[in-house]
Design a protein around this motif. Structure first.
Motif, short mmCIF file in Angstrom:
data_model
loop_
_atom_site.label_atom_id
_atom_site.label_comp_id
_atom_site.label_asym_id
_atom_site.label_seq_id
_atom_site.Cartn_x
_atom_site.Cartn_y
_atom_site.Cartn_z
N LYS A 212 0.83 -1.20 0.00
CA LYS A 212 0.00 0.00 0.00
C LYS A 212 0.87 1.25 0.00
O LYS A 212 0.61 2.21 -0.74
CB LYS A 212 -0.92 0.00 1.22
N GLN A 213 1.93 1.26 0.82
CA GLN A 213 2.82 2.40 0.87
C GLN A 213 3.52 2.63 -0.46
O GLN A 213 3.69 3.77 -0.90
CB GLN A 213 3.85 2.21 1.99
N GLU A 214 3.94 1.55 -1.12
CA GLU A 214 4.61 1.68 -2.41
C GLU A 214 3.65 2.21 -3.48
O GLU A 214 4.02 3.03 -4.31
CB GLU A 214 5.17 0.31 -2.84
N PHE A 215 2.40 1.73 -3.46
CA PHE A 215 1.42 2.17 -4.45
C PHE A 215 1.13 3.66 -4.31
O PHE A 215 1.06 4.40 -5.31
CB PHE A 215 0.14 1.35 -4.31
N PHE A 216 0.96 4.12 -3.08
CA PHE A 216 0.63 5.52 -2.85
C PHE A 216 1.86 6.41 -2.72
O PHE A 216 1.73 7.63 -2.67
CB PHE A 216 -0.23 5.66 -1.59
N GLY A 217 3.05 5.80 -2.68
CA GLY A 217 4.25 6.61 -2.49
C GLY A 217 4.29 7.25 -1.12
O GLY A 217 4.71 8.40 -0.97
N LEU A 218 3.88 6.49 -0.10
CA LEU A 218 3.75 7.02 1.25
C LEU A 218 4.49 6.14 2.25
O LEU A 218 3.86 5.37 2.99
CB LEU A 218 2.28 7.14 1.65
N PRO A 219 5.81 6.22 2.32
CA PRO A 219 6.52 5.48 3.37
C PRO A 219 6.23 6.08 4.74
O PRO A 219 5.59 7.14 4.86
CB PRO A 219 8.00 5.67 2.99
N ASP A 220 6.68 5.41 5.79
CA ASP A 220 6.43 5.87 7.16
C ASP A 220 6.89 7.31 7.35
O ASP A 220 7.99 7.70 6.93
CB ASP A 220 7.14 4.97 8.17
N ASN A 221 6.03 8.11 8.01
CA ASN A 221 6.35 9.49 8.38
C ASN A 221 6.61 10.41 7.18
O ASN A 221 7.23 11.46 7.32
CB ASN A 221 7.55 9.54 9.33
N SER A 222 6.15 10.01 6.01
CA SER A 222 6.31 10.86 4.83
C SER A 222 5.25 11.95 4.83
O SER A 222 4.27 11.91 5.58
CB SER A 222 6.21 10.03 3.55
N GLU A 223 5.44 12.95 3.97
CA GLU A 223 4.51 14.07 3.86
C GLU A 223 3.71 13.94 2.57
O GLU A 223 4.23 13.57 1.53
CB GLU A 223 5.27 15.39 3.86
N THR A 224 2.43 14.26 2.66
CA THR A 224 1.58 14.24 1.48
C THR A 224 0.78 15.53 1.43
O THR A 224 0.51 16.16 2.45
CB THR A 224 0.62 13.04 1.51
N LEU A 225 0.43 15.94 0.21
CA LEU A 225 -0.29 17.19 -0.01
C LEU A 225 -1.67 16.90 -0.56
O LEU A 225 -1.81 16.13 -1.51
CB LEU A 225 0.49 18.07 -1.00
N ILE B 299 -4.25 7.54 4.08
CA ILE B 299 -2.99 8.19 4.42
C ILE B 299 -2.57 7.81 5.85
O ILE B 299 -1.40 7.54 6.11
CB ILE B 299 -3.14 9.71 4.27
N LYS B 300 -3.52 7.79 6.75
CA LYS B 300 -3.22 7.43 8.13
C LYS B 300 -2.75 5.98 8.22
O LYS B 300 -1.81 5.68 8.97
CB LYS B 300 -4.46 7.64 9.00
N ASP B 301 -3.38 5.08 7.47
CA ASP B 301 -2.97 3.67 7.49
C ASP B 301 -1.52 3.51 7.05
O ASP B 301 -0.82 2.60 7.51
CB ASP B 301 -3.88 2.84 6.58
N CYS B 302 -1.06 4.36 6.14
CA CYS B 302 0.32 4.28 5.64
C CYS B 302 1.31 4.92 6.60
O CYS B 302 2.53 4.88 6.34
CB CYS B 302 0.42 4.94 4.28
N GLY B 303 0.84 5.53 7.67
CA GLY B 303 1.73 6.17 8.61
C GLY B 303 2.30 7.48 8.10
O GLY B 303 3.39 7.90 8.52
N ALA B 304 1.58 8.15 7.20
CA ALA B 304 2.04 9.40 6.60
C ALA B 304 1.30 10.59 7.21
O ALA B 304 0.28 10.44 7.89
CB ALA B 304 1.85 9.37 5.09
N ASN B 305 1.83 11.77 6.94
CA ASN B 305 1.23 13.01 7.42
C ASN B 305 0.66 13.80 6.24
O ASN B 305 1.18 13.73 5.13
CB ASN B 305 2.27 13.86 8.14
N MET B 306 -0.39 14.56 6.47
CA MET B 306 -1.08 15.25 5.39
C MET B 306 -1.12 16.74 5.64
O MET B 306 -1.34 17.20 6.76
CB MET B 306 -2.50 14.72 5.25
N GLN B 307 -0.89 17.49 4.57
CA GLN B 307 -1.04 18.94 4.58
C GLN B 307 -2.15 19.32 3.61
O GLN B 307 -2.12 18.92 2.45
CB GLN B 307 0.26 19.64 4.20
N LEU B 308 -3.10 20.11 4.06
CA LEU B 308 -4.24 20.51 3.26
C LEU B 308 -4.04 21.92 2.72
O LEU B 308 -3.68 22.83 3.46
CB LEU B 308 -5.53 20.45 4.09
N MET B 309 -4.28 22.08 1.42
CA MET B 309 -4.19 23.39 0.79
C MET B 309 -5.36 23.56 -0.18
O MET B 309 -5.82 22.59 -0.77
CB MET B 309 -2.89 23.56 0.00
#
Length: 251
Positions: free
Chosen positions: A37-50, A79-89
């Motif tokens: 799941k992390q590889e598909f979404f490009g969301l490793p642990d503690n990564s940032e997403t927009l 995003i939460k399941d992948c252990g990533a953080n999200m920034q909303l804009m």
């Protein structure tokens, strides 16, 4: 130690070993599923997403459409399941490149300038009618040589795309619908089908055309895959006799 006691002790030990093996196996499968799941979404642990959301064009004051808020909720769980953080804009304050972190962009090009830029750069074979006047072509998609018109509340279309500039960059997920409810339908489709999509497409880009059926009765739940339009969407837009007033090209 008599035979009965020995059998009980051996049974307890065997049960403990079986439970430990089962726990290790379940943990391994869970971790493998999480890594995929992390590889598909490009969301490793503690990564940032927009997360870039559009503004509701029908609101008298700047506001996010409620269906786009629901789309945010659909994606935030992933995003939460992948252990990533999200920034909303919102689309009018997002002025940055792409590829350094995973991005989820929601809304059509008429209300989301970020979506307009992404489509122009990465989906040159797609046009969407952005005229505000009512008519049969309002909101219509033109993908290659095919046109997809909506019947509000009955038959509506949305593009779900995963695009990346290269293997070393993070992907951009696009949810470009003819109405706000179709954006939520696309995010829900991704949430429900990301494992199948990962098996089929892996780390490669894809562009799917989805049809939302009878949203006035079923909301965003009834979604059908119309076609994989990746090749047509990423190819140069074909020359046609259609006028710019009917299907507005991205600048």
């Amino acid at each position: 130690m008599n035979d009965d006691v020995r059998n009980i002790v051996l049974g307890v030990i065997a049960a403990g070993i079986s439970a430990a093996i089962g726990w290790v196996a379940r943990t391994y499968l869970w971790r493998r599923k999480l890594r995929r799941k992390q590889e598909f979404f490009g969301l490793p642990d503690n990564s940032e997403t927009l997360f870039v959301v559009n503004r509701d064009p029908g609101a008298t004051e700047p506001a996010v459409h409620r269906f786009d808020v629901f789309a945010l909720l659909e994606l935030s769980a992933l995003i939460k399941d992948c252990g990533a953080n999200m920034q909303l804009m919102t689309q009018d304050v997002s002025h940055q490149g792409f590829g350094e972190r995973t991005e989820f962009c929601v809304g059509g090009p008429a209300s989301n300038r970020r979506m307009l830029a992404h489509m122009s750069a990465m989906l040159p074979g797609v046009r969407m009618n952005t005229e505000k006047e009512k008519g049969p072509n309002r909101g219509a998609f033109r993908i290659g040589t095919e046109t997809y018109r909506m019947e509000p509340g009955t038959t509506e279309y949305v593009l779900l795309a995963k695009v990346a500039a290269g293997r070393q960059t993070r992907p951009v997920f696009l949810f470009c619908g003819q109405r706000a409810i179709t954006n939520q339908a696309a995010t829900r489709y991704l949430a429900r089908n990301h494992e199948r999509l990962a098996r089929k497409h892996g780390s490669h880009s894809f562009v799917l055309l989805l049809k939302v059926v009878n949203s006035q009765a079923y909301g965003p739940d009834l979604v059908e895959l119309v076609a994989d339009v990746t090749r047509a969407a990423q190819a140069p837009f074909p020359e046609t006799e259609e006028t710019p007033a009917q299907v507005t090209p991205a600048p």
